[in-house]
Write an enzyme that holds these catalytic residues in place. Structure first.
Site, PDB file in Angstrom:
ATOM      1  N   ARG A 110       0.772  -1.234   0.000  1.00 47.96           N
ATOM      2  CA  ARG A 110       0.000   0.000   0.000  1.00 47.96           C
ATOM      3  C   ARG A 110       0.810   1.293   0.000  1.00 47.96           C
ATOM      4  O   ARG A 110       0.247   2.371   0.080  1.00 47.96           O
ATOM      5  CB  ARG A 110      -1.018   0.018   1.156  1.00 47.96           C
ATOM      6  N   ASP A 111       2.129   1.216  -0.126  1.00 45.34           N
ATOM      7  CA  ASP A 111       2.934   2.441  -0.223  1.00 45.34           C
ATOM      8  C   ASP A 111       4.235   2.178  -0.976  1.00 45.34           C
ATOM      9  O   ASP A 111       5.302   2.643  -0.571  1.00 45.34           O
ATOM     10  CB  ASP A 111       3.217   3.010   1.176  1.00 45.34           C
ATOM     11  N   LEU A 112       4.149   1.460  -2.086  1.00 43.78           N
ATOM     12  CA  LEU A 112       5.337   1.165  -2.880  1.00 43.78           C
ATOM     13  C   LEU A 112       5.748   2.422  -3.643  1.00 43.78           C
ATOM     14  O   LEU A 112       4.957   2.986  -4.384  1.00 43.78           O
ATOM     15  CB  LEU A 112       5.055   0.020  -3.861  1.00 43.78           C
ATOM     16  N   ASN A 116      10.706   3.863  -0.535  1.00 47.83           N
ATOM     17  CA  ASN A 116      10.430   2.681   0.294  1.00 47.83           C
ATOM     18  C   ASN A 116      11.071   1.414  -0.259  1.00 47.83           C
ATOM     19  O   ASN A 116      10.724   0.302   0.133  1.00 47.83           O
ATOM     20  CB  ASN A 116       8.923   2.478   0.472  1.00 47.83           C
ATOM     21  N   THR A 148       0.954   7.178  -0.954  1.00 49.23           N
ATOM     22  CA  THR A 148       1.456   8.444  -1.485  1.00 49.23           C
ATOM     23  C   THR A 148       0.741   8.695  -2.806  1.00 49.23           C
ATOM     24  O   THR A 148       0.767   7.847  -3.701  1.00 49.23           O
ATOM     25  CB  THR A 148       2.979   8.345  -1.690  1.00 49.23           C
TER      26      THR A 148
END
Length: 183
Positions: A110-112, A116, A148
């Site tokens: 959910r935030d690749l 990260n 993001t």
């Protein structure tokens, strides 16, 4: 020494059993933040893959994990020297392998995004599972903005139902960056 700071805490370089490691100090200020910290630890503890940052353990409000000496993918990609296309494509393949593994373990990242993913030499390792969660149970829906914006799938931005395809979308945006070498 402090490696980085974020809204939820900071990451420090340390030694554990003689090896360099990272200690991510988390500030769980309320019950919701404590639950998120526990979920992140539970997820990281179940993942073992060459393209996923290794989890070593936890203590109180600190996660101890592998140190990737190459910094973030963002720094690798935009930090001065333009990386050859072949190297960028090899990194893309490593991230794809890592995300395929993460998905096979029923985890949504959910935030690749480039900040990260860390570089361990030439090997990319997916990190920061702070927003990750296990796939929704049958009948349960995942909704709400998480991640993001530039890397979010449209259904996530619109607070509509989403699933593992949201991570595929994020990977697609990241892949475009790797292929073009531009943000």
């Amino acid at each position: 020494r402090v490696l980085g700071k974020g809204s939820g805490g900071e990451a420090r370089l340390a030694r554990w059993r003689g090896a360099l490691c990272v200690v991510k100090l988390v500030k769980p200020i309320d019950a919701l933040a404590r639950m998120a910290f526990i979920r992140e630890c539970n997820i990281m503890a179940r993942l073992r893959h060459p393209n996923v940052l290794s989890f070593y353990g936890l203590q109180k409000c600190a996660i101890v994990c592998e140190y990737a000496n190459g910094g973030t993918l963002k720094a690798w990609l935009y930090g001065g020297k333009r990386q050859p296309l072949r190297a960028r494509l090899e990194v893309a393949l490593g991230i794809a392998r890592g995300m395929d593994y993460v998905s096979s373990r029923n985890v949504l990242h959910r935030d690749l995004k480039p900040s990260n993913v860390f570089m361990k030499g030439d090997l990319p390792v997916i990190a920061d599972f702070g927003l990750a969660r296990f796939f929704a149970a049958d009948g349960e829906e995942l909704t709400g903005e998480t991640g993001t914006y530039i890397y979010m799938a449209p259904e996530v931005i619109k607070s509509q139902h989403y699933d593992s395809r949201a991570d595929v979308y994020s990977f697609g945006i990241l892949l475009c960056e790797l292929v073009t070498g531009t943000e």
